[in-house]
Structure formats: C-alpha cells, structure tokens
Write a protein that holds these residues in place. Sequence first.
Motif, mmCIF file in Angstrom:
data_model
loop_
_atom_site.group_PDB
_atom_site.id
_atom_site.type_symbol
_atom_site.label_atom_id
_atom_site.label_comp_id
_atom_site.label_asym_id
_atom_site.label_seq_id
_atom_site.Cartn_x
_atom_site.Cartn_y
_atom_site.Cartn_z
ATOM 1 N N ILE A 1 -63.477 -71.497 7.308
ATOM 2 C CA ILE A 1 -64.321 -70.320 7.556
ATOM 3 C C ILE A 1 -63.460 -69.077 7.801
ATOM 4 O O ILE A 1 -63.777 -67.983 7.330
ATOM 5 C CB ILE A 1 -65.296 -70.575 8.740
ATOM 6 N N GLY B 1 -73.913 -82.874 7.623
ATOM 7 C CA GLY B 1 -72.906 -82.645 6.576
ATOM 8 C C GLY B 1 -72.896 -81.241 6.015
ATOM 9 O O GLY B 1 -72.599 -81.033 4.839
ATOM 10 N N LYS C 1 -58.306 -81.868 8.961
ATOM 11 C CA LYS C 1 -59.241 -81.938 10.094
ATOM 12 C C LYS C 1 -60.202 -83.099 9.865
ATOM 13 O O LYS C 1 -60.530 -83.400 8.716
ATOM 14 C CB LYS C 1 -60.036 -80.628 10.193
ATOM 15 N N CYS D 1 -63.448 -84.622 9.184
ATOM 16 C CA CYS D 1 -64.618 -84.007 8.549
ATOM 17 C C CYS D 1 -65.145 -85.007 7.527
ATOM 18 O O CYS D 1 -64.374 -85.813 6.999
ATOM 19 C CB CYS D 1 -64.152 -82.719 7.860
ATOM 20 N N GLY D 2 -66.444 -84.961 7.239
ATOM 21 C CA GLY D 2 -66.989 -85.858 6.217
ATOM 22 C C GLY D 2 -66.507 -85.502 4.825
ATOM 23 O O GLY D 2 -66.553 -86.307 3.912
ATOM 24 N N GLY E 1 -67.719 -83.576 2.565
ATOM 25 C CA GLY E 1 -68.698 -83.249 1.532
ATOM 26 C C GLY E 1 -69.041 -81.772 1.661
ATOM 27 O O GLY E 1 -69.182 -81.260 2.770
ATOM 28 N N ARG F 1 -59.767 -82.267 2.849
ATOM 29 C CA ARG F 1 -59.647 -81.036 3.630
ATOM 30 C C ARG F 1 -58.363 -80.299 3.304
ATOM 31 O O ARG F 1 -58.318 -79.073 3.280
ATOM 32 C CB ARG F 1 -59.666 -81.371 5.130
ATOM 33 N N ASP G 1 -67.427 -73.176 13.403
ATOM 34 C CA ASP G 1 -67.583 -74.020 14.595
ATOM 35 C C ASP G 1 -67.333 -73.244 15.886
ATOM 36 O O ASP G 1 -67.791 -73.646 16.952
ATOM 37 C CB ASP G 1 -66.621 -75.219 14.529
ATOM 38 N N GLY H 1 -71.567 -78.296 7.903
ATOM 39 C CA GLY H 1 -70.816 -77.330 8.720
ATOM 40 C C GLY H 1 -70.121 -76.255 7.895
ATOM 41 O O GLY H 1 -70.169 -75.072 8.240
ATOM 42 N N ILE H 2 -69.493 -76.662 6.800
ATOM 43 C CA ILE H 2 -68.739 -75.689 5.994
ATOM 44 C C ILE H 2 -69.706 -74.731 5.291
ATOM 45 O O ILE H 2 -69.543 -73.503 5.361
ATOM 46 C CB ILE H 2 -67.839 -76.422 4.970
ATOM 47 N N GLU I 1 -53.078 -68.049 12.663
ATOM 48 C CA GLU I 1 -53.380 -69.489 12.685
ATOM 49 C C GLU I 1 -52.303 -70.169 13.525
ATOM 50 O O GLU I 1 -51.117 -69.884 13.376
ATOM 51 C CB GLU I 1 -53.412 -70.034 11.247
ATOM 52 N N LYS I 2 -52.722 -71.087 14.397
ATOM 53 C CA LYS I 2 -51.711 -71.692 15.277
ATOM 54 C C LYS I 2 -50.901 -72.787 14.571
ATOM 55 O O LYS I 2 -49.822 -73.141 15.005
ATOM 56 C CB LYS I 2 -52.347 -72.217 16.565
ATOM 57 N N ARG I 3 -51.438 -73.334 13.464
ATOM 58 C CA ARG I 3 -50.684 -74.358 12.723
ATOM 59 C C ARG I 3 -50.183 -73.764 11.403
ATOM 60 O O ARG I 3 -50.272 -72.563 11.191
ATOM 61 C CB ARG I 3 -51.590 -75.564 12.460
HETATM 62 C C1 LIG Z 1 -66.999 -86.331 11.861
HETATM 63 C C2 LIG Z 1 -67.352 -85.012 11.236
HETATM 64 C C3 LIG Z 1 -67.870 -84.996 9.950
HETATM 65 C C4 LIG Z 1 -68.184 -83.775 9.343
HETATM 66 N N1 LIG Z 1 -68.638 -83.781 8.055
HETATM 67 C C5 LIG Z 1 -68.869 -82.624 7.414
HETATM 68 C C6 LIG Z 1 -69.227 -82.615 6.032
HETATM 69 O O1 LIG Z 1 -69.319 -83.644 5.368
HETATM 70 N N2 LIG Z 1 -69.464 -81.412 5.441
HETATM 71 C C7 LIG Z 1 -69.363 -80.234 6.124
HETATM 72 O O2 LIG Z 1 -69.606 -79.166 5.536
HETATM 73 N N3 LIG Z 1 -68.998 -80.213 7.434
HETATM 74 C C8 LIG Z 1 -68.735 -81.371 8.088
HETATM 75 N N4 LIG Z 1 -68.320 -81.351 9.396
HETATM 76 C C9 LIG Z 1 -68.166 -80.053 10.077
HETATM 77 C C10 LIG Z 1 -66.944 -79.292 9.553
HETATM 78 O O3 LIG Z 1 -65.793 -80.081 9.676
HETATM 79 C C11 LIG Z 1 -66.789 -77.992 10.338
HETATM 80 O O4 LIG Z 1 -68.035 -77.364 10.443
HETATM 81 C C12 LIG Z 1 -65.792 -77.045 9.658
HETATM 82 O O5 LIG Z 1 -64.507 -77.582 9.668
HETATM 83 C C13 LIG Z 1 -65.780 -75.697 10.385
HETATM 84 O O6 LIG Z 1 -64.725 -74.913 9.907
HETATM 85 P P1 LIG Z 1 -64.059 -73.801 10.841
HETATM 86 O O7 LIG Z 1 -63.131 -73.046 9.955
HETATM 87 O O8 LIG Z 1 -65.107 -73.079 11.587
HETATM 88 O O9 LIG Z 1 -63.257 -74.618 11.953
HETATM 89 P P2 LIG Z 1 -61.950 -75.547 11.797
HETATM 90 O O10 LIG Z 1 -61.964 -76.243 10.500
HETATM 91 O O11 LIG Z 1 -61.894 -76.365 13.035
HETATM 92 O O12 LIG Z 1 -60.740 -74.506 11.790
HETATM 93 C C14 LIG Z 1 -60.367 -73.818 12.957
HETATM 94 C C15 LIG Z 1 -58.931 -73.348 12.779
HETATM 95 O O13 LIG Z 1 -58.568 -72.536 13.889
HETATM 96 C C16 LIG Z 1 -57.248 -72.866 14.288
HETATM 97 N N5 LIG Z 1 -57.090 -72.485 15.699
HETATM 98 C C17 LIG Z 1 -57.627 -73.086 16.788
HETATM 99 N N6 LIG Z 1 -57.270 -72.428 17.909
HETATM 100 C C18 LIG Z 1 -56.494 -71.388 17.517
HETATM 101 C C19 LIG Z 1 -55.817 -70.348 18.215
HETATM 102 N N7 LIG Z 1 -55.864 -70.251 19.547
HETATM 103 N N8 LIG Z 1 -55.099 -69.454 17.494
HETATM 104 C C20 LIG Z 1 -55.033 -69.538 16.138
HETATM 105 N N9 LIG Z 1 -55.645 -70.509 15.425
HETATM 106 C C21 LIG Z 1 -56.377 -71.416 16.111
HETATM 107 C C22 LIG Z 1 -57.144 -74.366 14.039
HETATM 108 O O14 LIG Z 1 -55.793 -74.782 13.921
HETATM 109 C C23 LIG Z 1 -57.926 -74.498 12.730
HETATM 110 O O15 LIG Z 1 -57.102 -74.356 11.606
HETATM 111 C C24 LIG Z 1 -68.003 -82.550 10.047
HETATM 112 C C25 LIG Z 1 -67.492 -82.568 11.343
HETATM 113 C C26 LIG Z 1 -67.164 -83.780 11.938
HETATM 114 C C27 LIG Z 1 -66.593 -83.771 13.312
#
Ligand SMILES: Cc1cc2nc3c(=O)[nH]c(=O)nc-3n(C[C@H](O)[C@H](O)[C@H](O)COP(=O)(O)OP(=O)(O)OC[C@H]3O[C@@H](n4cnc5c(N)ncnc54)[C@H](O)[C@@H]3O)c2cc1C
Length: 358
Positions: free
Chosen positions: A12, A277, A39, A41-42, A44, A93, A267, A279-280, A31-33
Amino acid sequence: MKNLAIIGGGPIGLYTAIKLAKRGHKVTLFEKRSWPIDKVCGQGIMPSGVDNLINIGMTFTPFNSFTLNSIEYIERNSILRGNLHGPAVGTKRTELSEQLFNIASQNPHITLCPETKIDSINEKEDSYTLTIGPNILEFDFIFACDGLNSWTRKNTGHSKKRIIPSRIGARIHYDIAPWSNSVQVYWSDSIEAYVTPISNKTIEVAFLWFKDSIESGANLKSKLLSHFPLLREKLIEEKSLNDFKGYGPFDEVSSSISHKNLFFLGDAYHFLDGITGEGISLGIKASNIITDNFDNFGIKEKLKINFLYMNYWIWTHLALLMSKSPFTRKIIFFFAKRNKYLFNYILKLNDLNLALLK
Ligand SMILES: Cc1cc2nc3c(=O)[nH]c(=O)nc-3n(C[C@H](O)[C@H](O)[C@H](O)COP(=O)(O)OP(=O)(O)OC[C@H]3O[C@@H](n4cnc5c(N)ncnc54)[C@H](O)[C@@H]3O)c2cc1C
C-alpha cells in the motif's frame, strides 16, 4: 506540488507513492527493511486489486503468478464454489514487492529510503516533521502505511483497541503443483486454512485462528494441520519450503483515516482479519480515493472510505461468525448452494462495492 512522506513500503505504501508521484508530487518513502519484503499473507489478489495494479504498470504472467477464477469453501466433504467476477491472481509477496519497488524506483518524483529508522514524528501547524538521526525533515503531508502494528499510529496517539477477539495468522509454501484454479478455504471450528496457488508449481497454505483456540509454541504447524485431514492428505511434507511463519495478534486499528495532514492507509488504518482475502485490494481502493482526490479531499471522500470499510467490517464479521459457529456455517452453506446466482452476485458486489458510489 506538495512535499509528501510515506512511512512503510509494503504494497500500500509503494502503490500510494506511485499514485501520488504520478500526480506530480514529491514523495519520500521511508521503509525500515529493504526490498523485496516478505509478509504472512494469503497472497491472493482480488480482481479489482489486479486491475489497479496493472494500471500502474505491474504485469502478471504465468511465470510470476497464477490466475484464479473462483473461491471454494470446503468443510468435510461439502464444497461451496463461488465464481469471481474477473481474474484474481495468486502471487508471492516478494514478487509483488519487487515489481512495485521497481516501478517506484523508476519514477523521478519518488525517493526511496530503505532500512531507515524514524526516531520521532511531530505535528506542526500545517505540516509534520520526522526526526531521523541528526536530521529533522519537514513534510506537508504524511501517509502512514506501516502496517498492522503501525509505529506512526502509536506515536501520534491514534491507536484504538478493536472489540473482536484476537486472531493470529501463519503461512507456509509447498513446491506442489496446484490442484485447482480456485482459492480454497478449509473450515474447522475457530480456524481456517487457505490454499492459494501462486505459480504452476507452488502453492501457499495460510492459517487464521482465534488466539485462544490453539496453543502456540512447539509443533504449531502440525497442530494447525491436524484440524484439516482432507488438506493434510494432499500436502507432501518433503515438498514444504520450510518457511513457516506466524503473524499477529490483530489487536489495534486507527481511530480515523485522516487527522489534519496525516493519513492512515492499508493495515495501518484498519486490519480486521485476512479471512476475506481482500486486504491488499481494499487498501488500494482507499488509496485511490485519497490519491485521486488529494487536492480536494473532504467529507465525500471520507464517506466513501467509511462505506468501503463498513462493507469490509460486515463481511469480516459474518465470516468470523462462520468460523466460530458450525451451525452458522451449515445454514450459509445450505442457502448459498441453493442460490448460486445470488451467492456469486454477493461475491461480486463485495469486491466491486465502490462502484455503487461512483
Ligand atoms: C494470514 C493472513 C492472510 C492474508 N491473506 C490475504 C489475501 O489473500 N489477500 C489480501 O489481499 N490480503 C490478505 N491479507 C492481508 C494483507 O496481508 C494486508 O492487508 C496487506 O499486507 C496490507 O499491506 P500494507 O502495505 O498496508 O501493510 P504491510 O504489508 O504490513 O507493510 C507495512 C510496511 O511498513 C513497514 N514498516 C513498519 N513499521 C515501520 C516504521 N516504523 N518505519 C518504516 N517502515 C515501517 C514494514 O516493514 C512493511 O514493509 C492477509 C493477512 C494475513 C495475516
């Protein structure tokens, strides 16, 4: 042109950076990594998410993904199948992360800062400052995309406890050719297993469960699989990639999508559960509402996002009720099997919900 910071380079954060930079803003992403980032995640991505990712330049091929056309809900010998309204994909991922990173790094308006630790965030009258080591940087707007346990949310006082009981997730990959073009959801009481094909020779198995229903610790993977004898029969342990990884609990959400010049996305804003499924795709839709209307973001856009998340809230809670209650599962299986058209329509509506407001 505004000077914008994004905290968090998951899907995101990177997607939002690309969208904002396309509108001519100067974007710095912390980004911290380092990329590519994995990560639990499912894996899909719903049809609407696929369309949006293709629109910003991503490509899904048989080499980096697997096309999915339906969802199958399985309990013992009963299968409920729902068609998706367009192609969804399963993809690793790290593949998603790498492609988004490549697109972002080619954009001259985006500065990517991996392995960066932000020490503090401070609100000023019309801007925010971030302190990183000896440097104090000032930005017009901050986009917090730092995931489930958002550092930004905690450090700006915008976290609130969610009311539903905590859940936990985990995943593992197997080098096994997919046996279906569907995402398969295996139900057991208070725990589900999700099988997503991510290439023509690899599948991912993800688990989600209520924290109190399974004791974590040694042999967690075997404990989880013991709930799904049908699935366990299909998995060949020697073909496991030994990358079993847990994630959670899911405990907190943000109190609102925006506070003055600070936005929460993905998130970091609201993660209830992976059970639907989406979240993305959901994070991308909310990002579109903000980035497409960034210059005049107001009450109408907030309402659209509220509608989007209300829909997510309803479906997630219904699915969690199914997880907890075998009786509810039976009733839903019974009616959905007899009303296939309605069931497919509901699945479609869930992914296309925002079309109603456009
Ligand atoms: C078991 C499981 C199954 C799932 N299955 C699905 C699926 O099938 N399809 C789907 O669409 N979604 C699924 N989801 C949800 C999906 O994984 C998340 O909604 C999605 O990853 C959200 O993306 P994001 O970029 O908001 O967060 P994240 O992917 O968590 O990315 C956050 C980023 O911020 C970075 N960060 C954290 N703290 C800091 C900081 N202080 N400074 C700088 N960087 C930082 C992290 O390193 C990370 O790279 C699933 C979740 C789980 C737990």
